[in-house]
Write an enzyme that holds these catalytic residues in place. Structure first.
Site, PDB file in Angstrom:
ATOM      1  N   ASP A   1       0.841  -1.201   0.000  1.00  0.00           N
ATOM      2  CA  ASP A   1       0.000   0.000   0.000  1.00  0.00           C
ATOM      3  C   ASP A   1       0.881   1.258   0.000  1.00  0.00           C
ATOM      4  O   ASP A   1       0.380   2.383  -0.093  1.00  0.00           O
ATOM      5  CB  ASP A   1      -1.023  -0.010   1.148  1.00  0.00           C
ATOM      6  CG  ASP A   1      -0.372   0.001   2.516  1.00  0.00           C
ATOM      7  OD1 ASP A   1       0.871  -0.072   2.600  1.00  0.00           O
ATOM      8  OD2 ASP A   1      -1.119   0.064   3.525  1.00  0.00           O
ATOM      9  N   SER A   2       2.218   1.065   0.047  1.00  0.00           N
ATOM     10  CA  SER A   2       3.149   2.175  -0.173  1.00  0.00           C
ATOM     11  C   SER A   2       2.938   2.749  -1.576  1.00  0.00           C
ATOM     12  O   SER A   2       3.423   3.835  -1.883  1.00  0.00           O
ATOM     13  CB  SER A   2       4.602   1.709  -0.002  1.00  0.00           C
ATOM     14  OG  SER A   2       4.832   0.513  -0.729  1.00  0.00           O
TER      15      SER A   2
ATOM     16  N   GLU B   1      -1.547  -5.705   8.312  1.00  0.00           N
ATOM     17  CA  GLU B   1      -0.790  -5.164   9.435  1.00  0.00           C
ATOM     18  C   GLU B   1      -1.470  -5.498  10.763  1.00  0.00           C
ATOM     19  O   GLU B   1      -2.706  -5.515  10.840  1.00  0.00           O
ATOM     20  CB  GLU B   1      -0.684  -3.628   9.296  1.00  0.00           C
ATOM     21  CG  GLU B   1       0.076  -3.187   8.047  1.00  0.00           C
ATOM     22  CD  GLU B   1       0.227  -1.672   7.952  1.00  0.00           C
ATOM     23  OE1 GLU B   1      -0.205  -0.946   8.882  1.00  0.00           O
ATOM     24  OE2 GLU B   1       0.773  -1.210   6.943  1.00  0.00           O
TER      25      GLU B   1
ATOM     26  N   ASP C   1      -1.233  -6.344  -0.691  1.00  0.00           N
ATOM     27  CA  ASP C   1      -1.260  -5.708   0.636  1.00  0.00           C
ATOM     28  C   ASP C   1      -2.676  -5.194   0.913  1.00  0.00           C
ATOM     29  O   ASP C   1      -3.205  -4.381   0.142  1.00  0.00           O
ATOM     30  CB  ASP C   1      -0.257  -4.543   0.610  1.00  0.00           C
ATOM     31  CG  ASP C   1       0.220  -4.141   1.986  1.00  0.00           C
ATOM     32  OD1 ASP C   1      -0.141  -4.818   2.968  1.00  0.00           O
ATOM     33  OD2 ASP C   1       0.974  -3.145   2.074  1.00  0.00           O
TER      34      ASP C   1
ATOM     35  N   GLU D   1       8.982  -4.446  10.768  1.00  0.00           N
ATOM     36  CA  GLU D   1       9.393  -3.133  10.242  1.00  0.00           C
ATOM     37  C   GLU D   1       9.881  -2.212  11.356  1.00  0.00           C
ATOM     38  O   GLU D   1       9.187  -2.019  12.374  1.00  0.00           O
ATOM     39  CB  GLU D   1       8.211  -2.479   9.490  1.00  0.00           C
ATOM     40  CG  GLU D   1       8.602  -1.108   8.910  1.00  0.00           C
ATOM     41  CD  GLU D   1       7.656  -0.564   7.857  1.00  0.00           C
ATOM     42  OE1 GLU D   1       6.725  -1.289   7.439  1.00  0.00           O
ATOM     43  OE2 GLU D   1       7.841   0.599   7.457  1.00  0.00           O
TER      44      GLU D   1
ATOM     45  N   LYS E   1      -1.138  -9.660   2.565  1.00  0.00           N
ATOM     46  CA  LYS E   1      -0.449  -9.192   3.777  1.00  0.00           C
ATOM     47  C   LYS E   1      -1.383  -8.247   4.507  1.00  0.00           C
ATOM     48  O   LYS E   1      -2.121  -7.493   3.863  1.00  0.00           O
ATOM     49  CB  LYS E   1       0.857  -8.464   3.423  1.00  0.00           C
ATOM     50  CG  LYS E   1       1.538  -7.844   4.645  1.00  0.00           C
ATOM     51  CD  LYS E   1       2.909  -7.278   4.340  1.00  0.00           C
ATOM     52  CE  LYS E   1       2.894  -5.853   3.843  1.00  0.00           C
ATOM     53  NZ  LYS E   1       2.273  -4.872   4.764  1.00  0.00           N
TER      54      LYS E   1
HETATM   55  O1  KIV Z   1       3.455  -1.175   1.702  1.00  0.00           O
HETATM   56  C1  KIV Z   1       4.634  -1.561   1.758  1.00  0.00           C
HETATM   57  O2  KIV Z   1       5.469  -1.275   0.905  1.00  0.00           O
HETATM   58  C2  KIV Z   1       5.011  -2.395   2.896  1.00  0.00           C
HETATM   59  C3  KIV Z   1       6.456  -2.766   3.031  1.00  0.00           C
HETATM   60  C4  KIV Z   1       7.218  -1.605   3.486  1.00  0.00           C
HETATM   61  C5  KIV Z   1       6.658  -3.947   3.887  1.00  0.00           C
HETATM   62  O3  KIV Z   1       4.188  -2.740   3.681  1.00  0.00           O
END
Ligand code: KIV
Length: 278
Positions: free
Chosen positions: A45-46, A116, A84, A183, A114
């Site tokens: 989600d970055s 969090e 994510d 992280e 993934k």
């Molecule tokens: O969204 C992302 O890029 C991440 C990584 C930094 C692990 O969650």
């Protein structure tokens, strides 16, 4: 075409070899990362920050994440693709979390998801794993909760906080996560977590003691400098190369150097004659 990396392969790598993970958000990057032999591609989600220009990761939803996951899945014939789960796609209820996780596999064609959080997301993870959806956990600095932490800050710096991290990691492993992202935590705590759990830990700002590492591809390639955390290593500076190439293009167009004859199409002589052009 080489063989697809599988979840059992990642699980089996713990203690035997280091695991590599990188973010990717589009088809060409997925093709390149696949060729480089990276094990796992995370459609993080970055995306919100490094591709879409938002301040944080909260501004992307399922629509954007699925759109980009589909593109990455089309380019990754070898790497395991992880979608994510965006903010509020899994927090409100187990049912909603399960439906959204399923969409990453059926619509995004990802191989895993993934999300969090530690113990508080265990019910969601259990439901996903029971439904056959592989899950990567993510603890430590979890950017979707940055407001709660008071910003993007290193976590697990006190003995109590470190203990919570270890308990969270164990809860995620027990719930069936096939790997856990750690992280921005002290290296010594990441080592303790890595020893405490049977599944691979994937570090980002968590030191060398993890079972694998993940970085944001724009950071690795030097394409994003608005926010560069200490744990980032730039393996290239593509921003300079791109600015130089674009500047050269502009200059050649302005000076009528481009396009040259080798980039132009010609009318054959006979047809040119008819038009009085020879
Ligand atoms: O969204 C992302 O890029 C991440 C990584 C930094 C692990 O969650």
């Amino acid at each position: 075409m080489s063989k697809k990396v599988t979840v059992p392969e990642i699980l089996g790598a713990k203690g035997k070899r280091k695991i590599t993970e990188l973010t990717a958000y589009d088809y060409p990057t997925a093709l390149l990362a696949d060729k480089s032999g990276i094990d796992m591609l995370l459609v993080g989600d970055s995306l919100a920050m490094v591709v879409l220009g938002h301040e944080d990761t909260l501004s992307v939803g399922m629509t954007e994440m699925l759109h980009h996951t589909r593109a990455v899945s089309r380019g990754a014939s070898r790497a395991l693709v992880i979608g994510d789960m965006p903010f509020m796609s899994y927090q409100a209820s187990v049912e909603q979390a399960l439906i959204n996780a399923g969409r990453f596999l059926s619509e995004g064609r990802a191989n895993a998801v993934k999300l969090e959080g530690g113990a508080r997301v265990v019910p969601q993870i259990r439901a996903m794993v029971e439904a056959g959806i592989p899950v990567q956990g993510h603890i430590g600095l979890t950017p979707q909760s940055a407001a709660q932490f008071g910003g993007f800050k290193v976590q697990g710096k006190t003995a109590e906080a470190a203990k919570v991290l270890i308990d969270d990691a164990q809860a995620l492993a027990d719930a069936g996560c096939f790997s856990i992202v750690l992280e921005a935590i002290p290296s010594s705590i990441a080592e303790m977590v890595t020893e405490a759990v049977s599944v691979p830990t994937i570090g980002i700002g968590a030191g060398p003691g993890c079972d694998g590492q993940v970085l944001v591809v724009h950071d690795v390639l030097g394409l994003f400098d608005r926010f560069v955390p200490r744990f980032v290593k730039r393996y290239a500076k593509l921003d300079d190369l791109i600015i130089e190439a674009l500047g050269k293009y502009k200059e050649e167009v302005e000076q009528s150097i481009f396009p040259g004859p080798e980039h132009s199409f010609v009318l054959n002589e006979q047809e040119a004659k008819k038009l009085g052009k020879s």
